[in-house]
Write a protein that holds these residues in place. Structure first.
Motif, PDB file in Angstrom:
ATOM      1  N   PRO A  26     -32.207  -9.881   3.773  1.00 29.43           N
ATOM      2  CA  PRO A  26     -31.926 -10.862   3.688  1.00 29.43           C
ATOM      3  C   PRO A  26     -30.662 -10.463   2.412  1.00 29.43           C
ATOM      4  N   ASP A  31     -27.745 -19.772  -1.500  1.00 30.74           N
ATOM      5  CA  ASP A  31     -28.096 -20.441  -0.208  1.00 30.74           C
ATOM      6  C   ASP A  31     -26.983 -21.747  -0.229  1.00 30.74           C
ATOM      7  N   HIS A  54     -35.061 -13.794  12.715  1.00 28.17           N
ATOM      8  CA  HIS A  54     -34.207 -13.978  11.073  1.00 28.17           C
ATOM      9  C   HIS A  54     -33.153 -13.702  10.903  1.00 28.17           C
ATOM     10  N   ASN A  55     -32.304 -12.979  11.695  1.00 22.50           N
ATOM     11  CA  ASN A  55     -30.988 -12.930  11.262  1.00 22.50           C
ATOM     12  C   ASN A  55     -29.878 -14.063  11.458  1.00 22.50           C
ATOM     13  N   HIS A  57     -31.987 -17.482  10.991  1.00 20.08           N
ATOM     14  CA  HIS A  57     -32.510 -17.725   9.602  1.00 20.08           C
ATOM     15  C   HIS A  57     -31.298 -17.647   8.249  1.00 20.08           C
ATOM     16  N   GLU A  58     -30.968 -16.524   8.125  1.00 19.29           N
ATOM     17  CA  GLU A  58     -30.302 -16.116   7.459  1.00 19.29           C
ATOM     18  C   GLU A  58     -28.856 -16.768   7.752  1.00 19.29           C
ATOM     19  N   ARG A  61     -29.122 -20.305   6.540  1.00 25.03           N
ATOM     20  CA  ARG A  61     -29.353 -20.282   5.250  1.00 25.03           C
ATOM     21  C   ARG A  61     -27.813 -20.623   4.085  1.00 25.03           C
TER      22      ARG A  61
END
Length: 175
Positions: A26, A31, A54-55, A57-58, A61
């Motif tokens: 993460p 955020d 994942h990348n 999504h981060e 975020r």
């Protein structure tokens, strides 16, 4: 780049990042704290599909609503078109003179394999539709292909890169 927080996985001059991070983990930012994230010739090194998801999504975020994600990845289309048409492009000529690869890359097919694999470092080579699909799945909107921008992009990457911008929408994606 000046005025940016520069991140890399290693510290080897002349590359002197502000932060050294493992981007499989993460991001250490709150955020909605970034106005823009820029990545050039990195995303193709992230394992596909899970690491890439994942990348993204981060990135989603930590971006503020209305924030922009800008990604540049190697563009395979001109090279594939040149291969199929049996013509030369600078990409193929590069391998005839580049000191570290010329000893084993003498044919166009060997050069294509280097583009797609790069000694095992490339995890996935994107065209615009595949990159757009990943960005939309992560919740981004207004996914657009853009041209080279000398204010943001690296001159040596001009002509060999797909640059794509995407926006975190004003209303967040449903989880």
């Amino acid at each position: 780049k000046p005025r940016w927080i520069n991140i890399d996985s290693y510290y080897i001059p002349p590359c002197i990042p502000d932060l050294t991070l493992d981007l499989r983990l993460p991001l250490p930012f709150p955020d909605n704290s970034c106005t823009e994230i820029y990545s050039e010739h990195f995303f193709d090194h992230v394992p596909y599909p899970d690491g890439a998801a994942h990348n993204l999504h981060e990135s989603f975020r930590v971006l503020a609503t209305g924030g922009r994600l800008s990604i540049g990845v190697p563009d395979p289309v001109p090279v594939l078109q040149a291969y199929l048409a049996d013509t030369n492009v600078p990409y193929f000529d590069y391998f005839q003179t580049h000191f570290s690869v010329r000893r084993h890359l003498g044919t166009k097919m060997e050069a294509l394999n280097w583009l797609f694999r790069q000694g095992g470092e490339h995890q996935f080579i994107y065209d615009f539709p595949s990159l757009e699909k990943m960005l939309v799945a992560a919740g981004f909107t207004r996914v657009t292909r853009r041209g080279f921008d000398p204010e943001r992009d690296s001159e040596p990457r001009r002509g060999e890169t797909i640059y794509v911008d995407a926006v975190k929408p004003l209303s967040s994606r449903p989880d």
